[in-house]
Write an enzyme that holds these catalytic residues in place. Structure first.
Site, PDB file in Angstrom:
ATOM      1  N   HIS A 476      20.764  -2.920 -12.959  1.00 25.34           N
ATOM      2  CA  HIS A 476      19.963  -3.903 -12.217  1.00 25.34           C
ATOM      3  C   HIS A 476      20.831  -4.636 -11.194  1.00 25.34           C
ATOM      4  CE1 HIS A 476      16.798  -7.074 -11.788  1.00 25.34           C
ATOM      5  NE2 HIS A 476      17.859  -7.818 -11.504  1.00 25.34           N
ATOM      6  N   GLU A 477      21.935  -5.187 -11.655  1.00 19.07           N
ATOM      7  CA  GLU A 477      22.788  -5.948 -10.736  1.00 19.07           C
ATOM      8  C   GLU A 477      23.428  -5.047  -9.690  1.00 19.07           C
ATOM      9  OE1 GLU A 477      22.543  -9.016 -10.586  1.00 19.07           O
ATOM     10  OE2 GLU A 477      21.517  -9.340 -12.504  1.00 19.07           O
ATOM     11  N   HIS A 480      21.125  -4.755  -6.815  1.00 19.62           N
ATOM     12  CA  HIS A 480      21.326  -5.876  -5.888  1.00 19.62           C
ATOM     13  C   HIS A 480      22.554  -5.634  -5.012  1.00 19.62           C
ATOM     14  CE1 HIS A 480      18.266  -8.687  -7.145  1.00 19.62           C
ATOM     15  NE2 HIS A 480      18.721  -8.812  -8.379  1.00 19.62           N
ATOM     16  N   HIS A 483      21.896  -3.351  -2.238  1.00 18.97           N
ATOM     17  CA  HIS A 483      21.076  -4.024  -1.234  1.00 18.97           C
ATOM     18  C   HIS A 483      21.970  -4.802  -0.260  1.00 18.97           C
ATOM     19  CE1 HIS A 483      17.106  -6.510  -0.605  1.00 18.97           C
ATOM     20  NE2 HIS A 483      17.375  -5.733   0.421  1.00 18.97           N
TER      21      HIS A 483
END
Length: 688
Positions: A476-477, A480, A483
């Protein structure tokens, strides 16, 4: 960071261009005493830059106003990025003292810019004739974001309202800082010390090893300590056969932020009241209306509509799950109702029964090093990125690692830091930060991105083994991080993760899907001792159990989101936050054996700053997108399909806030999202 004596500006490493690799901060040279002089110098420099822009006698143009604003404040951004990385990932008493001083100063500084009448006149004049300026789509978007930022900060208000708004913003900055520091203080202060086999009953070896390391870190060698970090306390609640110790640890965990020495409840009451006043000054009926006006949801009603549509099937499933757990208690001869400190323990027993799946059987195949490799490999196969570890890059703690990231053409993409282990100086949770944003306004500036986790650290030389939830958090991180790393824009205001709050979680939650795919698990889920891949039978049991306990997990999350929105709704009286929390949970019919994922006194997403205030629902909103979005790869028949990957990179990961999020999603997916995908993903469709 040992010195707390003032440092001459000329010798301050924060005020000079870094000579470290990739221009990364020279962490080994930065001391606490450097920060306040650096902030003072950077704030003064930014003030001069703003005065020059606002006082420019030339007619406003995009370049002399908006682009000039984008160029301003670079020193301040560099100093603040280094500072706030440390206050969250490796803090101490001296840093916290600086933070308490600097938080209201920064709020006052940014407020003065946003309310500068001469500056607003220039931006407003440009916005009024934006169609005649010959702007590129990206420039038009940047101008739009600046104009909206000024109006949402009160630039159009009368002087009395501006002054009051400034007072509110400064006070909220102070309150948010105190809230976060109080939670950290409670987390640092607590440890459940375990002595002897009776206290360790049921705990797998890797948890015992981590607890021994935690005790040694606290000056208690030979003992075992359970801390309030999720990677410590959740497996303890999952495996400990000692119901009394589970209750003790759980009550300490949910009571963070409401101790006598660090009570956040008065802070919550004042924060909610000030936010309501802030919204009213800006013309909104509630703070929730104010916050959601600049999101995909647009209104609290839309966010509540999604939450309520999922709440009932989730609650129904959770109650069925509770019945199964209660039956296990009865089978064991227990004469008690399942309580919140029992749920994880009996859910683990139920999972073994339903899927023949034991978390302790799974962990040996989820070595931290291998999961990092899996995240990198996925990025390589999707986007052509490569990762090379760089031990020569300075770090803020010996546990931190760095990687140079390059693209298909071998060119530098960005620098990635991984800070994976829990320690007392780090706040709990997991997050991504950008130490340097990508931009290309005056030549290409590539990003520096950080992932911070709180995995339990074991003894030196012992591999760190993760739960499946831990591994999902890492993915998940890292979503990010991608991104931020893949950003490809000119202007920093709309680059990287600077997007709508309820869109920012889409790239990270989408990335989680690859962890659960057989193609990734077969390649990277290797036994830490033998190197053998996860047996196919075990892998299939893992995949079959993906929606296990989803009633509990969904209720735990949605209750937090609903309480958040209730706190910030029109007319909300939160003078007694504990009573307010109880009333909301009673209204929605919260199951008695489940506690919200983040109780208000330690709800840092919402009260340690405004990041997710009235916006915790965003994770679920983005989950509609990720559940539907991954279907594009499934429909293509290849989870690394080149054409789908290219669209994902172009319209999501590299696109920042170039376009409206709904348009960005449709450009990637070819159609709007279908909300039913969310219920299917969570296994709730049958309960809807």
């Amino acid at each position: 960071m040992s010195s707390d004596q003032p440092t001459p500006t000329a010798a301050n490493p924060l005020l000079a261009e870094s000579t470290a690799p990739f221009g990364s901060p020279p962490w080994q040279r930065i001391e606490v005493a450097h920060f306040r002089p650096a902030f003072d110098a950077a704030l003064a420099e930014h003030d001069r830059e703003i005065a020059a822009i606002a006082g420019d006698p030339a007619e406003p143009s995009f370049d002399n106003t908006v682009a000039a604003l984008e160029r301003s404040g670079r020193t301040l951004r560099r100093v603040a990025a280094a500072f706030f990385n440390l206050t969250s990932a490796h803090s101490n008493d001296a840093l916290e003292a600086v933070e308490r001083d600097i938080a209201p100063l920064l709020a006052r500084h940014h407020n003065a810019i946003q309310q500068n009448p001469a500056l607003f006149r220039r931006v407003d004049a440009l916005f009024a004739r934006r169609g005649d300026l010959g702007l590129t789509p990206e420039q038009g978007r940047v101008l739009e974001r600046y104009h909206l930022g000024f109006t949402r900060s009160g630039a159009g208000l009368d002087e009395a309202a501006k002054r009051r708004l400034s007072e509110i913003v400064e006070r909220l900055a102070t309150l948010g800082t105190s809230f976060g520091q109080n939670v950290l203080a409670d987390e640092k202060a607590y440890a459940l010390m375990l002595d002897g086999e009776a206290d360790l009953a049921g705990l797998p070896q890797e948890l015992r090893d981590a607890a021994a390391a935690a005790a040694a870190d606290r000056g208690q060698p030979g003992r075992h300590a359970i801390t309030l970090g999720r990677s410590s306390i959740e497996p303890f609640l999952q495996f400990s056969t000692r119901r009394d110790l589970r209750e003790t640890a759980f009550k300490a965990w949910i009571a963070r932020g409401e101790g006598a020495a660090a009570d956040n409840r008065p802070i919550i009451a004042e924060t909610v009241a000030l936010r309501a006043e802030q919204a009213q000054l800006l013309g909104y009926p509630s703070y929730a209306d104010f916050r959601l006006a600049d999101t995909m949801a647009k209104t609290p009603e839309a966010a509540l509509g999604l939450l309520n549509s999922v709440w009932q099937p989730a609650r129904a499933r959770a109650l069925r799950e509770q019945e199964k757990l209660q039956a296990l208690v009865a089978e064991e001869g227990g004469n008690f109702e399942v309580a919140a400190w029992d749920w994880r323990y009996y859910a683990e027993q139920q999972r073994k029964r339903e899927f023949d799946l034991d978390e302790s059987e799974l962990k040996p195949y989820l070595q931290l090093e291998r999961i990092i490799e899996a995240a990198f490999d996925t990025a390589h196969r999707l986007f052509g990125l490569s990762f090379r570890e760089r031990p020569d890059v300075p770090v803020w703690h010996p546990d931190v690692r760095t990687w140079e990231v390059t693209g298909r053409d071998g060119r530098f993409v960005g620098l990635f830091y991984g800070d994976y282990f829990a320690r007392p100086s780090k706040r709990s949770g997991a997050w991504m930060e950008a130490i340097r944003e990508q931009e290309s306004l005056d030549g290409e500036v590539r990003p520096i991105v950080v992932n911070v986790m709180n995995f339990a650290k074991v003894a030196e030389g012992t591999p760190s083994l993760l739960s499946f939830d831990d591994a999902r958090t890492l993915f998940h991180e890292f979503g990010h991080a991608l991104h931020g790393l893949m950003s490809d824009l000119t202007y920093p205001t709309i680059a990287g993760t600077n997007v709508a709050r309820d869109f920012v979680e889409f790239p990270s939650q989408l990335y989680e899907h690859w962890l659960e795919r057989p193609e990734i698990l077969r390649r990277h889920a290797l036994h830490y001792r033998t190197g053998e891949p996860m047996p196919e039978a075990l892998l299939q049991r893992v995949l079959a159990a993906r929606s296990f306990n989803q009633g509990f997990a969904t209720v735990e999350f949605i209750s937090s989101a609903l309480v958040d929105l209730d706190f910030h709704a029109a007319g909300a009286d939160a003078s007694d936050p504990a009573a307010f929390e109880r009333a909301t949970l009673q209204r929605i019919g919260m199951p008695s054996a489940i506690v919200m994922r983040h109780r208000p006194p330690h709800f840092q997403h919402v009260f340690a700053g405004s990041g997710y205030s009235a916006g915790y629902y965003s994770y679920l909103w983005s989950e509609v997108l990720d559940a539907d979005g991954f279907g594009a790869f499934e429909e293509a028949g290849d989870i690394f399909d080149p054409a789908v990957s290219q669209r994902l990179a172009e319209f999501v990961y590299s696109a920042g806030y170039r376009r409206d999020p709904a348009e960005a999603y449709q450009a990637f997916r070819g159609r709007p999202p279908e909300p039913a995908a969310l219920l299917k993903k969570r296994g709730l469709a049958e309960a809807a």
